[in-house]
Motif scaffolding. Structure first.
Motif, short mmCIF file in Angstrom:
data_model
loop_
_atom_site.label_atom_id
_atom_site.label_comp_id
_atom_site.label_asym_id
_atom_site.label_seq_id
_atom_site.Cartn_x
_atom_site.Cartn_y
_atom_site.Cartn_z
N GLN A 192 52.85 53.84 33.18
CA GLN A 192 52.49 52.74 34.09
C GLN A 192 51.00 52.45 33.98
OE1 GLN A 192 53.50 53.21 38.28
NE2 GLN A 192 53.39 50.99 38.49
N ILE A 193 50.68 51.21 33.61
CA ILE A 193 49.28 50.81 33.50
C ILE A 193 48.71 50.67 34.91
CG2 ILE A 193 47.70 48.98 32.73
CD1 ILE A 193 48.97 50.04 30.33
N THR A 194 47.57 51.28 35.16
CA THR A 194 46.93 51.07 36.45
C THR A 194 45.74 50.11 36.32
OG1 THR A 194 45.58 53.03 36.14
CG2 THR A 194 47.61 53.31 37.37
N ASP A 195 45.20 49.99 35.13
CA ASP A 195 44.06 49.09 34.90
C ASP A 195 43.71 49.06 33.43
OD1 ASP A 195 42.56 47.49 36.72
OD2 ASP A 195 42.42 49.28 37.97
N ARG A 196 42.91 48.07 33.06
CA ARG A 196 42.21 48.18 31.79
C ARG A 196 40.95 48.97 32.10
NH1 ARG A 196 42.94 43.38 27.64
NH2 ARG A 196 42.89 45.25 26.37
N ALA A 197 40.51 49.80 31.15
CA ALA A 197 39.38 50.68 31.42
C ALA A 197 38.18 49.89 31.95
CB ALA A 197 39.01 51.45 30.16
N LYS A 198 37.99 48.67 31.41
CA LYS A 198 36.81 47.89 31.81
C LYS A 198 36.99 47.22 33.16
CE LYS A 198 38.09 44.05 28.79
NZ LYS A 198 39.28 43.77 29.52
N ASP A 199 38.22 47.19 33.69
CA ASP A 199 38.47 46.56 34.99
C ASP A 199 38.64 47.59 36.10
OD1 ASP A 199 38.42 44.04 33.89
OD2 ASP A 199 40.58 44.01 33.50
N ILE A 201 40.80 52.97 41.92
CA ILE A 201 41.71 52.10 42.66
C ILE A 201 42.40 51.20 41.62
CG2 ILE A 201 41.81 50.12 44.26
CD1 ILE A 201 39.47 51.36 45.77
N SER A 202 43.71 51.06 41.69
CA SER A 202 44.42 50.24 40.71
C SER A 202 44.42 48.78 41.14
CB SER A 202 45.86 50.72 40.55
OG SER A 202 46.59 49.77 39.82
N SER A 203 43.65 47.96 40.40
CA SER A 203 43.62 46.54 40.75
C SER A 203 44.99 45.92 40.53
CB SER A 203 42.55 45.81 39.93
OG SER A 203 42.84 45.90 38.56
N ILE A 204 45.70 46.37 39.48
CA ILE A 204 47.00 45.78 39.14
C ILE A 204 48.00 45.96 40.27
CG2 ILE A 204 48.99 46.00 37.59
CD1 ILE A 204 47.09 46.47 35.31
N PRO A 259 54.45 35.24 50.27
CA PRO A 259 55.08 33.95 49.92
C PRO A 259 54.10 32.80 49.66
CG PRO A 259 55.73 34.69 52.15
CD PRO A 259 54.95 35.80 51.54
N ALA A 260 52.85 32.91 50.17
CA ALA A 260 51.92 31.79 49.98
C ALA A 260 51.07 31.94 48.72
CB ALA A 260 51.01 31.67 51.20
N VAL A 261 51.15 33.10 48.06
CA VAL A 261 50.19 33.39 46.98
C VAL A 261 50.76 33.02 45.61
CG1 VAL A 261 48.89 35.23 45.84
CG2 VAL A 261 49.08 35.19 48.33
N ALA A 262 50.01 32.21 44.85
CA ALA A 262 50.43 31.82 43.49
C ALA A 262 49.82 32.75 42.45
CB ALA A 262 50.02 30.38 43.21
N GLN A 263 48.56 33.11 42.61
CA GLN A 263 47.87 34.00 41.68
C GLN A 263 46.97 34.93 42.47
OE1 GLN A 263 48.19 34.52 38.59
NE2 GLN A 263 48.83 32.65 37.53
N ALA A 264 46.83 36.17 42.00
CA ALA A 264 45.95 37.10 42.69
C ALA A 264 45.19 37.93 41.66
CB ALA A 264 46.78 38.02 43.59
N ALA A 265 43.92 38.16 41.95
CA ALA A 265 43.11 39.00 41.07
C ALA A 265 42.26 39.90 41.95
CB ALA A 265 42.23 38.14 40.18
N VAL A 266 42.17 41.17 41.58
CA VAL A 266 41.33 42.10 42.33
C VAL A 266 40.23 42.59 41.41
CG1 VAL A 266 41.27 44.34 43.49
CG2 VAL A 266 43.20 42.79 43.87
N ILE A 267 39.01 42.48 41.85
CA ILE A 267 37.91 42.99 41.03
C ILE A 267 36.99 43.88 41.88
CG2 ILE A 267 37.91 41.04 39.41
CD1 ILE A 267 35.30 40.22 40.82
N GLY A 268 36.26 44.74 41.20
CA GLY A 268 35.35 45.64 41.89
C GLY A 268 33.99 44.99 42.09
N VAL A 269 33.44 45.15 43.29
CA VAL A 269 32.12 44.60 43.57
C VAL A 269 31.21 45.76 44.00
CG1 VAL A 269 30.81 43.08 45.11
CG2 VAL A 269 33.01 42.33 44.22
#
Ligand code: ADP
Length: 544
Positions: free
Chosen positions: A428-435, A444-447, A457-467
């Motif tokens: 199971q992929i939890t992330d790309r190493a660079k993400d 933390i697994s962004s995926i 139900p309202a979400v079309a696309q979602a992205a999680v990034i580290g800040v």
């Protein structure tokens, strides 16, 4: 003692010879940019491919020379594919969705001598010619009547090959001869070329034909949505002719309605694509109230497949979703998520958890998880590590020696993915190493957060990034694109995630955007999101 079996070289021209001889009348259907559908057969395309070999030889192309294509999936593209590799030249697939500068870099790096492109790309080709002096000749995938007017000399594909005979001696070279060249999109550093061999493509086709992989058959009608310029279209360019499946090549139009109409009019039973394409298709079905009448199964890969897609396909439309994982460097298929006997005996909820994993390894490959020091990590389904892979369909290095030595001491290739492997062997992929988001020293697994957010139900696309965060190093931020007409607040999303993820994984902020940026292969472009967030400061970060 050596075995006493025939040492027939595994070269891909044999696959296409087989298709022409034993499945010669099987149809290959192409749709062009105007929606015009044309019908060909494997035997007919095989004859054209031989003409291509002769036309290339007449143009001075020698074995090992790079011949570039830049086009959508079509029968002419297939003829160019086998005509080039069959005569021992290297078929270099260029991705027209990249930026001009990237395409020019790649074509120069590859030293492409001849370019066969879609007529709709004539302007781009003109700009490219100014930047890539190695290209001596341009051909367009069209007939004479459709040849675009250009300031540079160019030929129509049909006119170019017409004078040549449909006979050419293919193969007769070592099976390790280079066959195709495909560059990775290079989200880090410059694009790098993966140089497939005939042998690696041949073996990959056989591997993917297993019932527990893509499992294509002579009775299938395959809609090839995955572009031929993206990692051999997941090898289907080889596996579909190998078994005599009918091929449907959709050209450029990928909107839900166009894809749906093609599925229904051609009786498609199987298709393969990245999740974003399926999301558009499902949205169209929802809006139009239409249903599939022939589609049985789809393979989804390229990025993690959200549960909402699997459920919608299965529960509403009766279509099985099979997730696959791979990358350009792995030909591309490495793992496929189908139930083994133990998983098949589980209840629905438990089986779903396995369906959402990237799956089990194909026979012929080896994989392992390692820490940053290269030490093996346990297959306990919990411990994430760098995913390493080895086998005859895995890159040993990049074209021109880019990136230097890429294998570890045991010959494993570093995928750049971070994953777990469980006791059943499911990766199971939890992330790309660079993400990867590292918060307080833990990953933390962004995926995983993205998949759960996509279930709202309202979400079309979602992205999680580290800040960046002063105390925790990094904290996750959720970026959402809502479905047209849908409404949701940051508090709604946080409430949706509450209880579905660990508390410390909870995004520190939820931002809404009109459009989550997608890269040239339809994947979320996190680099672009990070660039847009330059200067962004987490709420309350200073207080924590
Ligand atoms: P790039 O996206 O760098 O151009 P590829 O097209 O080769 O390169 O993509 C390979 C990457 O896509 C993998 O390393 C992995 O991160 C991601 N990927 C592919 N399939 C899946 C999947 N089923 N689930 C999650 N990630 C995937």
């Amino acid at each position: 003692m050596l075995g006493l079996m025939q040492a027939v070289p595994l070269t891909v021209d044999r696959i296409f010879d087989h298709a022409a001889t034993w499945h010669g009348s099987r149809e290959v259907v192409s749709r062009d940019a105007d929606g015009l559908v044309t019908r060909a057969t494997y035997a007919g395309i095989h004859a054209d491919a031989k003409r291509v070999s002769n036309a290339l030889a007449a143009a001075g192309i020698r074995p090992g020379d790079r011949v570039a294509t830049m086009g959508w999936n079509s029968a002419r593209h297939l003829a160019a594919w086998y005509g080039t590799s069959g005569m021992g030249a290297v078929l270099h697939t260029l991705n027209p969705r990249l930026f001009l500068e990237q395409i020019a870099y790649i074509a120069n790096h590859a030293g492409d001598r001849l370019l066969i492109a879609d007529p709709g790309l004539a302007d781009l080709v003109g700009e490219l010619l100014a930047l890539v002096p190695s290209i001596e000749r341009v051909v367009f995938f069209c007939d004479g009547a459709s040849l675009p007017e250009t300031a540079y000399p160019a030929l129509a594909f049909d006119d170019w090959i017409a004078p040549f005979p449909a006979e050419h001696a293919w193969g007769q070279f070592d099976e390790n001869t280079a066959c195709g060249l495909c560059y990775t999109s290079g989200t880090t550093g410059n694009p790098k070329g993966v140089l497939y061999s005939h042998r690696s493509n041949y073996i990959h086709a056989l591997m993917t034909l297993q019932r527990d992989a893509l499992g294509l058959s002579a009775r299938d009608t395959v809609l090839l949505v995955v572009p031929m310029y993206h990692a051999n279209a997941w090898g289907v360019v080889f596996s579909a002719p190998a078994v005599g499946a009918k091929l449907v090549l959709p050209g450029q139009r990928m909107d839900g309605e166009s894809i749906y109409n093609l599925i229904e009019s051609e009786g498609v039973t199987y298709s393969a694509a990245v999740p974003t394409v399926w999301q558009m298709l499902l949205q169209y079905l929802e809006e139009s109230g239409k249903r599939f009448t022939t589609l049985e199964r789809v393979t989804i890969g390229g990025s993690a497949c959200p549960e909402s897609i699997v459920r919608k396909f299965r529960d509403t439309y009766g279509v099985d979703v099979i997730q696959g994982w791979g990358m350009t460097e792995t030909s591309p298929l490495g793992t496929v998520s189908v139930p083994n006997a133990a998983v098949a005996a589980m209840n629905d909820a438990e089986q779903m958890a396995y369906k959402l994993k990237q799956g089990r390894l194909l026979c012929g490959l080896e994989m392992k998880l390692v820490d940053d020091a290269g030490q093996r990590l346990p297959h306990d389904g919990k411990t994430p590590g760098r995913l390493m892979i080895k086998g005859p369909t895995i890159a040993a290095g990049y074209f021109g020696g880019e990136g230097g030595e890429v294998l570890d001491e045991q010959g494993f290739f570093d995928t750049g993915d971070v994953s777990t492997i469980d006791a059943q062997g499911y990766m199971q992929i939890t992330d790309r190493a660079k993400d990867v988001i590292k918060s307080g020293g833990e990953w933390i697994s962004s995926i995983e957060i993205e998949n759960i957010a996509l279930g709202h139900p309202a979400v079309a696309q979602a992205a999680v990034i580290g800040v960046a965060h002063p105390k925790w190093d990094e904290r996750p931020v959720l970026i959402c694109q809502l479905k047209p007409g849908a409404a949701a607040t940051a508090a709604d999303l946080i409430a949706w995630l509450d209880g579905r993820i660990s508390r410390w994984w909870m995004p520190d902020d939820v931002l809404f955007v009109d459009e989550v940026p997608l890269g040239p292969t339809g994947k979320i472009d996190k680099k672009a999101i990070r660039a847009r967030l330059t200067g962004y400061i987490l709420p309350f970060a200073a207080d924590n």
